[in-house]
Design a protein around this motif. Structure first.
Motif, PDB file in Angstrom:
ATOM      1  N   ASP A  94       0.828  -1.204   0.000  1.00  0.00           N
ATOM      2  CA  ASP A  94       0.000   0.000   0.000  1.00  0.00           C
ATOM      3  C   ASP A  94       0.861   1.252   0.000  1.00  0.00           C
ATOM      4  O   ASP A  94       0.477   2.299   0.549  1.00  0.00           O
ATOM      5  CB  ASP A  94      -0.957   0.009   1.191  1.00  0.00           C
ATOM      6  N   ALA A  95       2.047   1.151  -0.606  1.00  0.00           N
ATOM      7  CA  ALA A  95       2.972   2.276  -0.685  1.00  0.00           C
ATOM      8  C   ALA A  95       2.926   2.856  -2.093  1.00  0.00           C
ATOM      9  O   ALA A  95       3.009   2.123  -3.085  1.00  0.00           O
ATOM     10  CB  ALA A  95       4.391   1.817  -0.361  1.00  0.00           C
ATOM     11  N   LEU A 120      11.200   5.286   4.606  1.00  0.00           N
ATOM     12  CA  LEU A 120      10.492   4.952   5.842  1.00  0.00           C
ATOM     13  C   LEU A 120       9.254   4.117   5.527  1.00  0.00           C
ATOM     14  O   LEU A 120       8.945   3.850   4.361  1.00  0.00           O
ATOM     15  CB  LEU A 120      10.086   6.236   6.564  1.00  0.00           C
ATOM     16  N   ALA A 121       8.561   3.731   6.575  1.00  0.00           N
ATOM     17  CA  ALA A 121       7.309   3.003   6.374  1.00  0.00           C
ATOM     18  C   ALA A 121       6.288   3.924   5.712  1.00  0.00           C
ATOM     19  O   ALA A 121       6.230   5.125   6.010  1.00  0.00           O
ATOM     20  CB  ALA A 121       6.773   2.498   7.707  1.00  0.00           C
ATOM     21  N   PRO A 122       5.477   3.389   4.774  1.00  0.00           N
ATOM     22  CA  PRO A 122       4.452   4.218   4.129  1.00  0.00           C
ATOM     23  C   PRO A 122       3.483   4.797   5.160  1.00  0.00           C
ATOM     24  O   PRO A 122       3.205   4.195   6.198  1.00  0.00           O
ATOM     25  CB  PRO A 122       3.737   3.230   3.199  1.00  0.00           C
ATOM     26  N   VAL A 123       2.982   5.997   4.861  1.00  0.00           N
ATOM     27  CA  VAL A 123       2.039   6.682   5.733  1.00  0.00           C
ATOM     28  C   VAL A 123       0.743   6.905   4.959  1.00  0.00           C
ATOM     29  O   VAL A 123       0.750   7.462   3.860  1.00  0.00           O
ATOM     30  CB  VAL A 123       2.616   8.036   6.206  1.00  0.00           C
ATOM     31  N   GLN A 163       2.819  10.145  -2.967  1.00  0.00           N
ATOM     32  CA  GLN A 163       4.187   9.775  -3.329  1.00  0.00           C
ATOM     33  C   GLN A 163       4.574  10.243  -4.726  1.00  0.00           C
ATOM     34  O   GLN A 163       5.755  10.395  -5.012  1.00  0.00           O
ATOM     35  CB  GLN A 163       4.365   8.250  -3.245  1.00  0.00           C
ATOM     36  N   VAL A 164       3.611  10.432  -5.600  1.00  0.00           N
ATOM     37  CA  VAL A 164       3.898  10.846  -6.973  1.00  0.00           C
ATOM     38  C   VAL A 164       3.031  12.049  -7.312  1.00  0.00           C
ATOM     39  O   VAL A 164       1.820  12.032  -7.077  1.00  0.00           O
ATOM     40  CB  VAL A 164       3.625   9.703  -7.978  1.00  0.00           C
TER      41      VAL A 164
END
Length: 510
Positions: free
Chosen positions: A13-14, A198-201, A206-207
């Motif tokens: 889910d990133a 890092l861990a996805p938030v 992200q894009v």
């Protein structure tokens, strides 16, 4: 088209951008741990250049950059008042995109025409009484280093700089009359890499793709607010592309390696890291030197070819070729991503918004023909003294499906009134490109006595291990002064012994 790529969220889910090495690989569900399946993965740690500059030797001249600056305000300083050598200094401020006070960097030695590189050779120098001593080494032996809190004490107009490069021109050694400095946005000391993935938030973007920019952030950072160091690619930033990577046989004579379809924009914007080694195992910067042997090769670019010139016996060359074009954007109609067939394969590109058609190298952020450089291992080794000087340090690595390469620098202590070859000063620390030195001294009573220099380091690189070797505590050079007897033996020691190694093991999809 027969290429597999993805923009969006993946199995974690990133948000990410991924391009696969084979169309059969699913970019959404393939595990990130299967590194060899990715040509590009914006969740990996990678490396970016912070700056690159070339400075020719100017003879007996004192030149400050920028124009009008002086010893207190220069960004770059060329100084020489003698016939064949001089000094070159860069303050860290010269490299405007640099994110670290002490970075990973290289100094590449070139000929007067700024064409031929000499850095992949081992050559011999004689010294002392009647030339009864000699040593074999690489050009990096002459480098002063990246200096920390340096104050000169040997110039008519002394100066200080907090951080920056000190380098020497010596046109009697290796034919070097031009220096190329390449600085990377990675730490060159024991500092950690800033802004790691890092861990996805949840809720982060992200894009981002707009008519004005295209950028992708590392996991754990929002592309809308990310700093340059938190982005994987950014249409407003400089970037370099790996246009070739190979390991080839290097017979005596000239070897021409075609770089393939790199595009007209890449020609003239190329630089390389080249390791020349003997035998079946990769050593950098050289094999362990143990005999009176010169070996290696010079190299240069001719159009879209890497040309290696080997005046010695057969060896091998492992190299990575980069292309970098820092020119400004121009108007055009290309979309942010472009798919086409170049005549031999399908290609996907990520471009600056509104790039020209066809795009210039500077407009290309990602190209599936040019894989990203992955950092598969990195760290810092504390080097302490050993009774006999020789120590080994093993770093396990996994290079499955990857073409491995190594880059490292050696970290040294400081001191007051340190003689740095062509000048002296006080420094808190310095970071040097690695070199290996092997020599002999030849007193009449004993004959030749061979030794490995105390400043020597090298790395043995295999598919499963990077093993580093150091020789702290041994004499750095030996020679005879004023006569040929053992009573005339002079031994030199490193005024700033090695205290650490900052290393990066790189992987490129094979």
């Amino acid at each position: 088209m027969a290429i597999s790529w993805h923009i969006g969220v993946d199995y974690q889910d990133a948000g990410c951008v991924k391009i696969m090495t084979d169309a059969a690989y699913d970019p959404v569900n393939t595990l990130d741990s299967e590194r060899f399946k990715f040509l590009y993965n914006s969740k990996y740690q990678t490396m970016r250049p912070a700056g690159r500059d070339t400075q020719p030797y100017l003879g007996a001249a004192e030149v400050f950059t920028p124009a009008g600056s002086d010893v207190n305000s220069f960004a770059k300083y060329h100084r020489s008042f003698v016939g064949n050598n001089g000094q070159l200094f860069y303050r860290s401020s010269f490299f405007t995109n640099l994110e670290y006070s002490v970075p990973l960097y290289e100094v590449k030695q070139k000929d007067q025409a700024n064409t031929v590189y000499y850095g992949a050779r081992v050559t011999r120098s004689f010294m002392g009484f009647n030339n009864r001593a000699a040593y074999w080494t690489t050009p990096a032996y002459l480098e002063v280093g990246w200096l920390v809190s340096f104050t000169s004490t040997s110039f008519a107009s002394n100066f200080s700089m907090s951080f920056g490069v000190g380098s020497l021109f010596d046109t009697s050694q290796f034919g070097q009359t031009c220096k190329e400095i390449v600085v990377w946005n990675l730490p060159g000391n024991n500092s950690p890499i800033a802004n790691p993935p890092l861990a996805p938030v949840d809720g982060q973007v992200q894009v981002q793709i707009t008519p004005n920019f295209c950028r992708a952030s590392k996991p754990g950072y929002d592309a809308r607010t990310a700093t340059p160091g938190q982005l994987y690619f950014d249409s407003s930033a400089k970037s370099s592309k790996v246009v070739a990577a190979a390991d080839i046989a290097l017979p005596a004579g000239t070897t021409v390696y075609p770089l393939g379809d790199i595009g007209a924009g890449a020609v003239g914007n190329l630089f390389a890291d080249v390791i020349v080694y003997q035998g079946a195992t990769v050593y950098y910067p050289t094999n362990p030197l143990s005999s009176e042997t010169e070996y290696g090769a010079d190299y240069y670019f001719s159009g879209a070819n890497l040309v290696l010139s080997n005046p010695y016996g057969a060896a091998r060359a492992r190299f990575v070729v980069y292309a970098q074009d820092d020119s400004s954007p121009v108007g055009g109609t290309n979309d942010v991503w472009r798919e086409f067939n170049d005549g031999t394969r399908d290609v996907v590109q990520f471009l600056r918004p509104g790039a020209s058609n066809p795009p210039r190298l500077a407009d290309v952020m990602v190209d599936s023909r040019w894989p990203m450089v992955q950092i598969i291992a990195e760290g810092y080794i504390d080097v302490t003294a050993q009774a006999d000087g020789a120590r080994e340090w093993s770093i396990p690595i996994d290079t499955t499906g990857l073409f491995p390469f190594v880059k490292y620098v050696t970290v040294h202590g400081g001191g007051s009134n340190i003689n740095l070859g062509g000048f002296s000063g006080t420094i808190a620390a310095r970071v040097r490109p690695p070199f290996t030195l092997f020599g002999y001294v030849d007193p009449t009573e004993t004959g030749k006595q061979y030794y490995t220099g105390g400043g020597s380091t090298y790395c043995r690189l295999t598919a499963s291990e990077a093993r580093f070797y150091t020789f702290r505590g041994l004499p750095t050079r030996k020679y005879l002064s004023g006569g040929s007897s053992t009573s005339n033996l002079v031994t030199e020691s490193d005024p700033t012994p090695i205290v650490g190694i900052r290393y990066y093991i790189l992987g490129i999809p094979a």
